[in-house]
Design a protein around this motif. Structure first.
Motif, PDB file in Angstrom:
ATOM      1  N   PHE A   1      -6.319   2.624   2.915  1.00 50.70           N
ATOM      2  CA  PHE A   1      -5.450   3.750   2.592  1.00 50.70           C
ATOM      3  C   PHE A   1      -5.348   4.740   3.754  1.00 50.70           C
ATOM      4  O   PHE A   1      -4.339   5.441   3.872  1.00 50.70           O
ATOM      5  CB  PHE A   1      -5.938   4.447   1.321  1.00 50.70           C
ATOM      6  CG  PHE A   1      -5.835   3.574   0.101  1.00 50.70           C
ATOM      7  CD1 PHE A   1      -4.610   3.075  -0.299  1.00 50.70           C
ATOM      8  CD2 PHE A   1      -6.956   3.225  -0.627  1.00 50.70           C
ATOM      9  CE1 PHE A   1      -4.504   2.261  -1.406  1.00 50.70           C
ATOM     10  CE2 PHE A   1      -6.855   2.412  -1.745  1.00 50.70           C
ATOM     11  CZ  PHE A   1      -5.616   1.921  -2.134  1.00 50.70           C
ATOM     12  N   ARG A   2      -6.378   4.781   4.596  1.00 52.11           N
ATOM     13  CA  ARG A   2      -6.225   5.575   5.814  1.00 52.11           C
ATOM     14  C   ARG A   2      -5.240   4.912   6.776  1.00 52.11           C
ATOM     15  O   ARG A   2      -4.508   5.590   7.485  1.00 52.11           O
ATOM     16  CB  ARG A   2      -7.586   5.753   6.491  1.00 52.11           C
ATOM     17  CG  ARG A   2      -8.480   6.782   5.813  1.00 52.11           C
ATOM     18  CD  ARG A   2      -9.778   6.979   6.562  1.00 52.11           C
ATOM     19  NE  ARG A   2     -10.595   8.016   5.950  1.00 52.11           N
ATOM     20  CZ  ARG A   2     -11.803   8.366   6.359  1.00 52.11           C
ATOM     21  NH1 ARG A   2     -12.344   7.734   7.402  1.00 52.11           N
ATOM     22  NH2 ARG A   2     -12.476   9.316   5.759  1.00 52.11           N
ATOM     23  N   GLY A   3      -5.256   3.586   6.781  1.00 55.07           N
ATOM     24  CA  GLY A   3      -4.293   2.872   7.621  1.00 55.07           C
ATOM     25  C   GLY A   3      -2.864   3.062   7.175  1.00 55.07           C
ATOM     26  O   GLY A   3      -1.929   2.915   7.973  1.00 55.07           O
ATOM     27  N   ARG A   4      -2.669   3.395   5.882  1.00 59.69           N
ATOM     28  CA  ARG A   4      -1.312   3.593   5.385  1.00 59.69           C
ATOM     29  C   ARG A   4      -0.622   4.766   6.073  1.00 59.69           C
ATOM     30  O   ARG A   4       0.602   4.817   6.196  1.00 59.69           O
ATOM     31  CB  ARG A   4      -1.355   3.845   3.874  1.00 59.69           C
ATOM     32  CG  ARG A   4       0.014   3.822   3.175  1.00 59.69           C
ATOM     33  CD  ARG A   4       0.087   4.812   2.063  1.00 59.69           C
ATOM     34  NE  ARG A   4      -0.055   6.175   2.543  1.00 59.69           N
ATOM     35  CZ  ARG A   4       0.948   6.899   3.007  1.00 59.69           C
ATOM     36  NH1 ARG A   4       2.163   6.406   3.079  1.00 59.69           N
ATOM     37  NH2 ARG A   4       0.741   8.135   3.428  1.00 59.69           N
ATOM     38  N   ALA A   5      -1.428   5.708   6.555  1.00 56.92           N
ATOM     39  CA  ALA A   5      -0.853   6.872   7.230  1.00 56.92           C
ATOM     40  C   ALA A   5      -0.109   6.504   8.509  1.00 56.92           C
ATOM     41  O   ALA A   5       0.635   7.329   9.044  1.00 56.92           O
ATOM     42  CB  ALA A   5      -1.955   7.889   7.545  1.00 56.92           C
ATOM     43  N   SER A   6      -0.283   5.279   8.998  1.00 55.83           N
ATOM     44  CA  SER A   6       0.413   4.867  10.223  1.00 55.83           C
ATOM     45  C   SER A   6       1.915   4.749  10.029  1.00 55.83           C
ATOM     46  O   SER A   6       2.656   4.652  11.011  1.00 55.83           O
ATOM     47  CB  SER A   6      -0.147   3.527  10.723  1.00 55.83           C
ATOM     48  OG  SER A   6       0.088   2.502   9.772  1.00 55.83           O
ATOM     49  N   ILE A   7       2.373   4.761   8.772  1.00 50.10           N
ATOM     50  CA  ILE A   7       3.815   4.698   8.534  1.00 50.10           C
ATOM     51  C   ILE A   7       4.488   6.041   8.821  1.00 50.10           C
ATOM     52  O   ILE A   7       5.700   6.099   9.056  1.00 50.10           O
ATOM     53  CB  ILE A   7       4.111   4.251   7.083  1.00 50.10           C
ATOM     54  CG1 ILE A   7       5.565   3.767   6.956  1.00 50.10           C
ATOM     55  CG2 ILE A   7       3.826   5.362   6.086  1.00 50.10           C
ATOM     56  CD1 ILE A   7       5.885   3.142   5.612  1.00 50.10           C
ATOM     57  N   GLU A   8       3.715   7.125   8.846  1.00 47.45           N
ATOM     58  CA  GLU A   8       4.285   8.446   9.094  1.00 47.45           C
ATOM     59  C   GLU A   8       4.864   8.569  10.505  1.00 47.45           C
ATOM     60  O   GLU A   8       5.995   9.032  10.667  1.00 47.45           O
ATOM     61  CB  GLU A   8       3.240   9.537   8.837  1.00 47.45           C
ATOM     62  CG  GLU A   8       2.667   9.553   7.428  1.00 47.45           C
ATOM     63  CD  GLU A   8       3.719   9.860   6.359  1.00 47.45           C
ATOM     64  OE1 GLU A   8       4.798  10.380   6.712  1.00 47.45           O
ATOM     65  OE2 GLU A   8       3.455   9.576   5.179  1.00 47.45           O
ATOM     66  N   PRO A   9       4.139   8.193  11.567  1.00 49.56           N
ATOM     67  CA  PRO A   9       4.769   8.235  12.898  1.00 49.56           C
ATOM     68  C   PRO A   9       5.936   7.272  13.043  1.00 49.56           C
ATOM     69  O   PRO A   9       6.845   7.526  13.832  1.00 49.56           O
ATOM     70  CB  PRO A   9       3.625   7.874  13.852  1.00 49.56           C
ATOM     71  CG  PRO A   9       2.598   7.219  13.021  1.00 49.56           C
ATOM     72  CD  PRO A   9       2.708   7.837  11.666  1.00 49.56           C
ATOM     73  N   VAL A  49       0.853  -1.187   0.000  1.00 40.94           N
ATOM     74  CA  VAL A  49       0.000   0.000   0.000  1.00 40.94           C
ATOM     75  C   VAL A  49       0.888   1.235   0.000  1.00 40.94           C
ATOM     76  O   VAL A  49       1.759   1.384   0.866  1.00 40.94           O
ATOM     77  CB  VAL A  49      -0.935   0.006   1.217  1.00 40.94           C
ATOM     78  CG1 VAL A  49      -1.897   1.181   1.145  1.00 40.94           C
ATOM     79  CG2 VAL A  49      -1.703  -1.307   1.300  1.00 40.94           C
ATOM     80  N   VAL A  50       0.663   2.124  -0.969  1.00 39.41           N
ATOM     81  CA  VAL A  50       1.486   3.325  -1.116  1.00 39.41           C
ATOM     82  C   VAL A  50       0.578   4.542  -1.275  1.00 39.41           C
ATOM     83  O   VAL A  50      -0.645   4.411  -1.377  1.00 39.41           O
ATOM     84  CB  VAL A  50       2.426   3.201  -2.341  1.00 39.41           C
ATOM     85  CG1 VAL A  50       3.372   2.018  -2.181  1.00 39.41           C
ATOM     86  CG2 VAL A  50       1.619   3.042  -3.626  1.00 39.41           C
ATOM     87  N   ASP A  51       1.181   5.731  -1.333  1.00 41.12           N
ATOM     88  CA  ASP A  51       0.400   6.948  -1.567  1.00 41.12           C
ATOM     89  C   ASP A  51       0.462   7.316  -3.050  1.00 41.12           C
ATOM     90  O   ASP A  51       1.074   6.610  -3.855  1.00 41.12           O
ATOM     91  CB  ASP A  51       0.897   8.086  -0.679  1.00 41.12           C
ATOM     92  CG  ASP A  51       2.366   8.399  -0.907  1.00 41.12           C
ATOM     93  OD1 ASP A  51       2.943   7.916  -1.902  1.00 41.12           O
ATOM     94  OD2 ASP A  51       2.949   9.131  -0.081  1.00 41.12           O
ATOM     95  N   ARG A  52      -0.121   8.450  -3.388  1.00 43.46           N
ATOM     96  CA  ARG A  52      -0.210   8.836  -4.799  1.00 43.46           C
ATOM     97  C   ARG A  52       1.131   9.264  -5.386  1.00 43.46           C
ATOM     98  O   ARG A  52       1.246   9.434  -6.593  1.00 43.46           O
ATOM     99  CB  ARG A  52      -1.239   9.960  -4.957  1.00 43.46           C
ATOM    100  CG  ARG A  52      -2.667   9.495  -4.752  1.00 43.46           C
ATOM    101  CD  ARG A  52      -3.666  10.605  -5.045  1.00 43.46           C
ATOM    102  NE  ARG A  52      -5.041  10.129  -4.940  1.00 43.46           N
ATOM    103  CZ  ARG A  52      -5.764  10.150  -3.836  1.00 43.46           C
ATOM    104  NH1 ARG A  52      -5.219  10.617  -2.707  1.00 43.46           N
ATOM    105  NH2 ARG A  52      -7.007   9.713  -3.816  1.00 43.46           N
ATOM    106  N   GLY A  53       2.130   9.451  -4.538  1.00 43.71           N
ATOM    107  CA  GLY A  53       3.451   9.778  -5.054  1.00 43.71           C
ATOM    108  C   GLY A  53       4.106   8.642  -5.813  1.00 43.71           C
ATOM    109  O   GLY A  53       5.079   8.854  -6.543  1.00 43.71           O
TER     110      GLY A  53
END
Length: 463
Positions: A370-378, A333-337
């Motif tokens: 995709f909301r769960g993907r944001a957990s990689i930021e912390p 799972v990745v972001d739009r980048g």
């Protein structure tokens, strides 16, 4: 030749204290040390040492010290100083008795990092993945990129010109070359003149000072090339060539040099409001979607597009997971980048896209993913601020690779350590609550039954 720790014996030493007699054996760090397969790490890295010669530092001693350094955000020097003071760190390193002297010189870290390299640190990373249940067989992973900043000052034309002047004068002093003029006082005044050069009343003076600094730097480089002995020139040819490139580069040139001692640093714009540019290298990170365990940290030179980093990053993740006894992931799972790529080596790349989901159930499921993907930021934030990836002090391209992998090793070990702490706290609270409950209902029993019932409950809780 590979050095070995002394074997564990039951014989007492009259002059030293055995660690097991002075520490709490239920301490989380003691439990973590017992769970790591140190013998497996030593066997996997033994082929990097010769069969003859002076015995080296034992792998467990130096590898555990490196792990402690990145677990607790210490430097090469401070981790050794704290090691002498902390008996739990000594137990973690495999010592039997309390030590009053440092186990080795901090400079040995440099040689060890160079010896085992990227593949060696991948091996150690795989052993940290094994500590977390099912982390090596997790089907879905999350991928993101960040910048690992190098330990350099913010580069400006004036700073680089002054560094070139200082470097030329240093080479001249070492080789006994007499320069026509040192320009020390002139350079000092010119640096004052170019300060705050964007102010409307100082723009003209600042630009003139920068041009003069570049002129002096070029003059000293040419003089050094003329006067240096032909036999000594190859020794300094690389630095002189680097200085010339810096003086010739223009504003919009590609592959610019931003530092004399770290020429491979890249300028990366990440769109941050508080920091427009970062100077270092790109690092791609892979972590489990559920476990949160890092399985790959791949370092890249330059400023590649995120989609260009996926193949090497997922290959490293697969290697680490297979070494840990697992298998490759099926979804990333990745972001739009990362737009522009849909599959890499059998791994499906999941990019946020509302249009391809038709039913409401698929949309809700995709939104959660995709909301769960944001957990990689912390996780990236912890890597930087807690595990020494915020500023990379290791030299060169190898330093970029080693520091990123060591940060991941420290993160995984720290995560396991926190889990052990949580389990110990849970058992302690369970034990206390059970005793309180027995005391509260004790008035309903006679004293003999209460004491017997209390003893049974204490034994059960202890188990």
């Amino acid at each position: 030749m590979l050095g070995k720790l002394p074997p564990h014996t039951d014989q007492a030493d009259l002059f030293r204290s055995r660690l097991t007699s002075i520490i709490n054996l239920n301490h989380p760090l003691v439990s973590l040390a017992d769970q790591i397969d140190w013998a497996g790490i030593e066997n996997d890295l033994a082929h990097l040492y010769s069969d003859e010669g002076r015995p080296s530092i034992p792998i467990r001693s130096i590898a555990s010290a490196l792990a402690l350094k990145h677990m607790f955000n210490e430097s090469d020097e401070s981790v050794i100083d704290r090691w002498i003071e902390n008996p739990y760190w000594q137990y973690f390193s495999g010592e039997q008795y309390f030590q009053n002297e440092q186990p080795f010189d901090p400079s040995e870290f440099v040689h060890f990092r160079k010896r085992i390299g990227e593949l060696g640190f991948e091996t150690i990373l795989s052993y940290t993945v094994r500590l977390h249940t099912h982390a090596e067989i997790e089907q879905e992973v999350q991928v993101d990129t960040t910048v690992q900043e190098k330990n350099i000052t913010f580069p400006t034309d004036a700073k680089l010109a002054r560094k070139i002047i200082q470097q030329c004068l240093s080479i001249s002093a070492v080789e006994g070359i007499e320069v026509r003029q040192s320009y020390r006082r002139v350079v000092k005044q010119l640096m004052k003149d170019q300060y705050n050069g964007k102010h409307p009343s100082r723009i003209k003076k600042a630009r003139k000072a920068i041009r003069k600094l570049k002129t002096i730097a070029g003059r000293l480089v040419r003089e050094l090339k003329r006067k240096i002995h032909p036999e000594l020139f190859p020794k300094h040819a690389l630095m002189i060539d680097r200085c010339e490139k810096i003086l010739l580069q223009k504003r919009y040139d590609k592959n610019k040099i931003y530092s004399l001692h770290e020429p491979h640093v890249s300028c990366i714009a990440k769109g941050k409001a508080h920091k427009q540019y970062e100077f270092g290298n790109v690092v791609a990170i892979v972590k489990g979607a559920k476990s949160g365990v890092i399985t790959a940290v791949k370092s890249f030179q330059g400023n590649p597009h995120d989609s260009r980093t996926l193949d090497q990053t997922l290959e490293q993740s697969t290697r680490v997971r297979i070494q840990a006894g697992g298998k490759s992931a099926t979804h990333a799972v990745v972001d739009r980048g990362f737009r522009g790529i849909k599959e890499v080596n059998g791994v499906t790349i999941c990019i946020p896209d509302v249009r391809k989901h038709k039913t409401a159930y698929e949309k809700v499921k995709a939104r959660k993913r995709f909301r769960g993907r944001a957990s990689i930021e912390p996780v990236i934030s912890h890597l930087k601020y807690d595990n020494r990836m915020l500023r990379n002090y290791l030299k060169g391209i190898e330093g970029n690779i080693n520091n990123a992998l060591l940060a991941a090793i420290g993160f995984n070990l720290r995560k396991k350590l926190n889990k052990i702490k949580t389990e110990i706290a849970f058992l302690r609270n369970l034990f206390i609550n059970r005793i309180r409950f027995i005391i509260q209902i004790g008035f309903q029993l006679n004293p003999h039954k209460l004491s017997r019932h209390l003893a049974i409950q204490v034994i059960g809780a202890g188990r």
